[in-house]
Structures are given as C-alpha cells and as structure tokens.
Scaffold this motif. Structure first.
Motif, short mmCIF file in Angstrom:
data_model
loop_
_atom_site.label_atom_id
_atom_site.label_comp_id
_atom_site.label_asym_id
_atom_site.label_seq_id
_atom_site.Cartn_x
_atom_site.Cartn_y
_atom_site.Cartn_z
N ASP A 85 0.80 -0.89 0.17
CA ASP A 85 0.15 0.71 -0.53
C ASP A 85 0.32 1.16 0.05
O ASP A 85 1.65 1.16 0.35
N LEU A 86 0.56 2.49 -0.60
CA LEU A 86 1.32 3.48 -0.47
C LEU A 86 0.43 4.76 0.25
O LEU A 86 -1.10 4.59 0.67
N ASP A 87 1.07 4.83 1.55
CA ASP A 87 1.31 5.73 2.31
C ASP A 87 1.95 6.51 3.30
O ASP A 87 2.88 6.44 3.30
N ILE A 88 1.33 7.54 2.35
CA ILE A 88 2.45 8.52 2.84
C ILE A 88 2.59 9.21 4.16
O ILE A 88 3.89 9.89 4.41
N THR A 89 1.55 8.61 5.58
CA THR A 89 1.49 9.25 6.64
C THR A 89 2.87 8.24 7.15
O THR A 89 3.33 7.94 8.11
N ARG A 90 3.13 6.64 6.47
CA ARG A 90 4.12 5.72 6.61
C ARG A 90 5.50 6.26 7.41
O ARG A 90 5.53 7.71 6.54
N ASP A 91 5.92 5.85 8.94
CA ASP A 91 7.85 6.64 8.33
C ASP A 91 8.47 5.66 8.23
O ASP A 91 8.06 4.34 8.05
N ALA A 92 8.64 5.70 6.92
CA ALA A 92 9.62 4.81 5.52
C ALA A 92 10.64 5.01 5.42
O ALA A 92 11.80 4.99 4.35
N ARG A 93 11.32 5.85 6.38
CA ARG A 93 12.23 6.42 6.40
C ARG A 93 13.43 5.78 6.23
O ARG A 93 15.02 5.87 5.90
N ARG A 94 13.55 4.52 6.71
CA ARG A 94 14.80 3.23 7.01
C ARG A 94 14.83 2.41 6.29
O ARG A 94 14.62 1.32 5.49
N HIS A 95 14.13 2.85 4.54
CA HIS A 95 14.02 2.07 3.68
C HIS A 95 15.26 1.82 2.74
O HIS A 95 15.99 2.95 3.73
N MET A 96 15.33 0.70 1.49
CA MET A 96 16.55 0.53 1.47
C MET A 96 16.78 1.59 -0.59
O MET A 96 17.98 1.58 -1.12
N ALA A 97 16.47 2.59 -0.59
CA ALA A 97 16.83 3.32 -1.99
C ALA A 97 17.65 3.95 -1.61
O ALA A 97 18.36 3.82 -3.32
N PHE A 98 18.55 3.95 -1.01
CA PHE A 98 20.31 4.67 -1.01
C PHE A 98 20.91 3.39 -0.72
O PHE A 98 21.77 4.27 -0.49
N GLY A 99 20.39 2.23 -0.42
CA GLY A 99 21.09 1.52 0.30
C GLY A 99 21.34 1.39 1.64
O GLY A 99 20.52 2.11 2.22
N PHE A 100 22.16 1.24 1.64
CA PHE A 100 22.74 0.88 3.40
C PHE A 100 24.97 0.80 3.66
O PHE A 100 25.10 -0.08 2.64
N GLY A 101 25.32 1.42 4.18
CA GLY A 101 26.66 0.87 4.81
C GLY A 101 27.17 1.64 3.95
O GLY A 101 26.92 3.21 3.77
N VAL A 102 29.08 1.39 3.93
CA VAL A 102 29.42 2.39 3.80
C VAL A 102 29.42 2.88 1.75
O VAL A 102 30.03 4.18 1.50
N HIS A 103 28.36 2.58 1.29
CA HIS A 103 27.87 2.29 0.22
C HIS A 103 26.65 3.27 -0.13
O HIS A 103 26.38 3.11 -1.25
#
Length: 406
Positions: A335-353
């Motif tokens: 579901d698309l929900d703009i009130t969701r806390d989605a800050r920990r998504h992986m769109a920008f990756g994770f870690g040193v890269h």
C-alpha cells in the motif's frame, strides 16, 4: 543452517525478472515467489552463473554492512547482470572497496552535506517554479519528462558540478545509452568514452580557470597530485549521470503513482506541513524502485546471512524494491501511505556505499512534490496507464514519456 550445495539447477529462475505490466509500481512477481522460498535463493544470469538473490530486508542490510562483502566489479564471483563493454570497464569509486573507496568518496562528500544541500533549497525552488511557469504559459498538455522532470535535476546537477546546461541534450542522450540494458557493450563503451572525454575537457578548462563548483574542487586535487585528471573526469561522469537520471525518473514515476492513488495525491497537494511532504518523499522512495537490477556484490570470505552459508567467491544480488516490501519491516507494504514512517527504506542502499547524493535527491523531490501539484491542482494523465511506456529495458526504471494535462 543450509548448505550452498543443496540447490536443484532446474529450480533456479533467470534474473533479471520481468515486471507485471498491470502492476508497474510493484516488484516483479518472481521476486515475491523467491521471497516465499526464503530470504536467500539462487538465480541464473545471462552467463550461466548462479549468484544468490537476497530478498529479505534484514538480510540485505546485514550483507551491505559486512566488510567481507565487496562492491569491486573485479572481485571473483561478482554478479554481472549484462556483458561488460569490450575490453572491460574502469571502475568508479562506487565500485571500489575501502580504503580506496573512502579516499575517493571523501573528495566529493562536502558538497552533498545536509547543511550545504539545504542552502540550495531557494535555488531549487526557483528552478521548479520557473519550469512550472513555462508549462502554464503554453498548451495545457505536455510530456512531463521533457518539460519538467529531466530539466529540474539536470539544471541542479549542472550548477553543482559546473557543467554547462546548454550541453544537456548531449549528456542526457549518452547517459540513456549507458543505462539501457538493450545497448550493446560497444554502444555503452562509446557513450561512456564520449562523456568521459567531455568531462576531461571541462576539467582541463577548470584547471586553467577554476570556479566555485564541484569539478573545480576536483581540479585542486589534481593539482595536488591526489587525483589524476582522468580520475577526476570519471568521477565527474559518475556524478553527472547519477545526479539527473535517478531523480528525473523518480519525479515522473512518483507523479504517476500519486495520480493512480488520488487520495494520497490530494493529501499531499493540500498539505502545508513540510513534515508530511518529507514523509511522502520517503514513502514514495520505499514504494517505488529506480535502481532496476538491485545492488551487486561479491563475497570475499565465507559468511553466514539469514542462516545461509555464502562461500567466498559467490555473488549477491540485492533488489531494494523487494526489501522495501518486506512485511516484517513495513506493515501492509504493497500500500502507498504517505503518512507511513518509511525512513529506513533501502532506496539509497546501506553501509559505506550508501548513496552519496541522497540529501540532494531528497531536497529536489521535496520541492517538486510540494510545488507541482499545488500549483497545477487539476494535473491529470492525458492517456491511460496501459499506454504508458515503462523503462523495462533500463538499469534505471521509470517512464519514457508522461503525457499530462490540466
């Protein structure tokens, strides 16, 4: 704990996997199928190799944070999702491991610092407003890609790098060739060389007459013999491509997703709350997917992820779109929900890269999403969803054109 040897070859699906045309915002159905089998499964690439597909959110983060997992394209087992250009490829710093990666990355970190980027907000707002003014002054039907989505990040990254915007047709066309899966290795190599030669010429000009831009900053490194001129040109090429292609596609894909979810569009259009705008940006980054093939890595030493032993010399493919739909992390993830806390998504990756340019991408998207729909409240598709051409063939996902009217 399972062994890497207990996999039946006949059960291994091909990768990349095709999306379902009726659900263009969702991950490929095959990714859901693989996730049902477990967070790590095998897939088969064009060259017959069978790297691991990592579908679980927690497992992707664990792999991306592990120093024994390499981003170096030359590491044994690195999963190539397409043939390399003839004669191989020269690495950019995103394809290096620390400490080499960290040394190059530090040279371009400062311009993308959050405070530095936030200071650009008035300039980005001016660009967005002027492009909308131009749209409103003409016919009430445009291709949003050409009229708005490509110019916004192209103007911003051109200013930041010190690249003449009047050359945008040249760098946009060559960027498209590089990121299209249907381009031949020779075509990608030619486009990459054309862009690198172009940036090399600019580096030469700035060596003679530096300005207040990122490329001029790199020329100071060249003068200090911390970088070669060719390395500076390759870094500029990477930043130029990444700085406009991903954000441009996110603008149009995000707009299309909102048009298909009118309640979410209305909530975003009518809000005056910058926190809700920022939340909408994070949720759209989670819900959609721009990096089409996922993040690719090679394992340098035997490791264990999610109860699975991964041997040294094996490859990992980590599509962020399926991790961002992990129900263990995001309830009702489809579901698309703009009130969701989605800050920990992986769109920008994770870690040193993790993506260097994410503060700039967030800023541009916040300005666009808080301005475009407010200023053109009757914005709507000028065609039907089934007639829109999606970039199924690209390394960067999005739409070729987005006809809109108001």
């Amino acid at each position: 704990m399972t062994s890497a040897q207990n996999v039946k070859p006949a059960a291994i699906p091909d990768f990349p996997m095709a999306k379902e045309a009726r659900c263009p915002f969702d991950p490929a159905p095959g990714l859901y199928t693989q996730r049902e089998e477990g967070p790590l499964t095998r897939v088969r690439l064009w060259d017959g190799s069978t790297p691991w597909l990592v579908t679980g959110y927690a497992e992707q983060r664990a792999a991306l944070a592990d120093p024994r997992v390499s981003a170096d394209i030359n590491s044994p087992g690195y999963p190539l999702t397409m043939p390399l250009p003839f004669g191989g490829t020269r690495r950019s710093f995103i394809g290096m491991d620390d400490p080499e990666h960290a040394r190059f990355r530090r040279m371009v970190t400062a311009p993308f610092a959050v405070k530095r980027v936030e200071a650009m907000r008035p300039a980005v707002q001016k660009i967005v407003d002027e492009l909308i003014d131009d749209m409103l002054a003409g016919p009430a039907r445009v291709d949003l890609v050409e009229a708005f989505a490509l110019p916004v990040p192209s103007l911003v990254i051109s200013e930041l790098l010190g690249v003449p915007y009047e050359d945008h047709a040249f760098f946009q066309e060559n960027s498209k060739t590089i990121i299209q899966r249907t381009s031949t290795p020779e075509q990608r190599q030619a486009a990459n060389m054309a862009l690198t030669d172009y940036l090399d010429d600019l580096v030469g000009e700035k060596l003679a007459a530096p300005g207040d831009d990122l490329l001029s900053g790199l020329t100071e490194r060249v003068k200090a013999e911390e970088l070669t001129r060719q390395e500076a040109a390759r870094m500029g090429t990477l930043l130029l491509i990444a700085g406009h292609e991903t954000t441009a596609n996110m603008i149009t894909l995000g707009t299309l997703a909102l048009l298909e979810n009118p309640g979410q569009m209305a909530a975003l259009r009518d809000t005056g709350d910058p926190k809700l705008v920022a939340s909408a940006v994070e949720e759209l980054l989670r819900y959609l997917n721009i990096v089409h093939n996922g993040r690719l890595r090679a394992v340098l030493e035997d490791i264990e992820i999610g109860g699975q032993i991964i041997r040294a010399g094996e490859g990992l493919i980590m599509p962020n779109e399926i991790a961002n739909r992990d129900p263990h992390m995001f309830p009702n993830p489809d579901d698309l929900d703009i009130t969701r806390d989605a800050r920990r998504h992986m769109a920008f990756g994770f870690g040193v890269h993790q993506c260097l340019g994410q503060p700039l991408a967030r800023l541009e998207l916040q300005v666009v999403y808080s301005t475009l729909y407010r200023r053109i409240p009757t914005l709507k598709l000028a065609t039907s969803l089934d007639r829109i051409r999606f970039k199924y063939e690209g390394l960067v996902y999005g739409v070729h054109e987005l006809p809109v009217t108001w």
